[in-house]
Design an enzyme around this catalytic site. Structure first.
Site, mmCIF file in Angstrom:
data_model
loop_
_atom_site.group_PDB
_atom_site.id
_atom_site.type_symbol
_atom_site.label_atom_id
_atom_site.label_comp_id
_atom_site.label_asym_id
_atom_site.label_seq_id
_atom_site.Cartn_x
_atom_site.Cartn_y
_atom_site.Cartn_z
ATOM 1 N N LYS A 125 0.871 -1.197 0.000
ATOM 2 C CA LYS A 125 0.000 0.000 0.000
ATOM 3 C C LYS A 125 0.898 1.235 0.000
ATOM 4 C CE LYS A 125 -3.279 3.012 0.797
ATOM 5 N NZ LYS A 125 -4.235 3.399 -0.283
ATOM 6 N N CYS A 160 -2.849 9.990 -6.212
ATOM 7 C CA CYS A 160 -3.922 9.678 -5.274
ATOM 8 C C CYS A 160 -4.996 10.760 -5.394
ATOM 9 C CB CYS A 160 -3.411 9.623 -3.839
ATOM 10 S SG CYS A 160 -4.769 9.255 -2.691
#
Ligand SMILES: O=C(O)c1[nH]c(=O)[nH]c(=O)c1I
Length: 312
Positions: A44, A131
């Site tokens: 992640k 993101c």
């Protein structure tokens, strides 16, 4: 047919891996990936300090895909660096997991990358420039000046293999500008695409959005995004120096989707939404489906058709 894949001088049994963010937040999830049929796997995206992420519900699956606004939850950079270094010691013959970094600022990205450069990590690093779900933070890769500034600072000290995770672009002028910037740097790869940012999914029953953060706006994944993902894979494959490889991400739910990404020029393939829904058994299904398609078409290796999409 063989799915063996060479990527950045390393041999992989097959091109499939998880998309960063899916099934890779905890050591348990990472170990499950390691023990699955995935050819590779990635952590992640991490920040220096552990993050809770956005309030729930923050992920919602739909018949055609998913919407998420996780908000970059992660256990913190050190948790993942310790994991990958421990992995290297325990599995000296295996390929080290990929390491994803998503600093909240240019300085944080530089600090994290310096720590990786100075560490014993011998794997591949992915710098997440896309993101879409941290409130108030625009996607870095939509700001071409900042992207170029960041990459020139990074490559002044970072000498290990580095790829960048890109958001989707939707205009040839943007493909051209992004590629002209990326071609200036010794990048190992570009990963196309991250989720399609700030989509909105509405629940007819409740007449409401389905995720809490940002009034329901979130990154879209799954079948919705495959045409955009394939366009970005192809758009960069045809514009970048051949030394910069492509990872194809977006809408891979079947062996056919995987074949299409490879035909457009991808080398490794990342699975997000489908992995979230199906679990790690998705990799066994995908590699069998891809192998079947290759056998039917008479291909014995992926190299025989990678990037060979025809125009009319
Ligand atoms: O919300 C997230 O954590 C997230 N969600 C995405 O869809 N892509 C990203 O790169 C990230 I860092």
């Amino acid at each position: 047919a063989s799915l063996r894949t060479e990527f950045l001088g390393r041999q992989y049994e097959n091109p499939f891996m998880n998309a960063s963010g899916v099934h890779c937040l905890t050591i348990d999830e990472l170990e499950e990936l390691s023990n699955s049929k995935a050819g590779a796997f990635i952590t992640k995206s991490s920040t220096e300090v552990e993050r809770e992420g956005n309030p729930e519900p923050r992920y919602y699956s739909t018949p055609l895909g998913s919407i998420n606004s996780m908000g970059l939850p992660n256990r913190g950079f050190k948790y993942y660096l310790d994991y990958v270094l421990d992995y290297q010691d325990k599995h000296p013959a295996a390929n080290t997991p990929f390491f994803s970094v998503a600093g909240m600022s240019i300085d944080e990205n530089l600090k994290l990358l310096r720590a990786i450069q100075d560490s014993a990590f011998d794997g591949v690093t992915e710098l997440n420039l896309s993101c879409p779900n941290v409130p108030g933070k625009p996607q870095l890769a939509y700001d071409f000046e900042v992207t170029e500034e960041l990459l020139s600072k990074v490559f002044s000290f970072f000498k290990k293999p580095l790829g960048v995770k890109l958001p989707p672009y939707f205009d040839f002028a943007h493909f051209d500008t992004a590629a002209s910037i990326l071609n200036k740097f010794p990048l190992a790869y570009v990963n196309c695409i991250n989720s399609v940012g700030n989509g909105l999914y509405v629940d007819l029953e409740t007449e409401s959005v389905v995720i809490k953060p940002k009034n329901g706006f979130g990154g879209i994944g799954g079948e919705y995004v495959k045409p955009t993902a394939l366009a970005n894979v192809r758009g960069f494959y045809t514009r970048l120096n051949s030394s910069i490889k492509i990872i194809g991400t977006g809408g891979i739910r079947t062996g056919q989707d995987a074949f299409e990404h490879l035909l457009c020029g991808a080398t490794m393939l990342q699975v997000g939404t489908e992995l979230y829904e199906e679990g790690v058994s998705v990799f066994e299904r995908l590699l069998h489906e891809l192998e079947d398609i290759m056998n039917k078409k008479g291909y014995t290796s992926i190299d025989e058709f990678r990037g060979k999409l025809s125009s009319l």
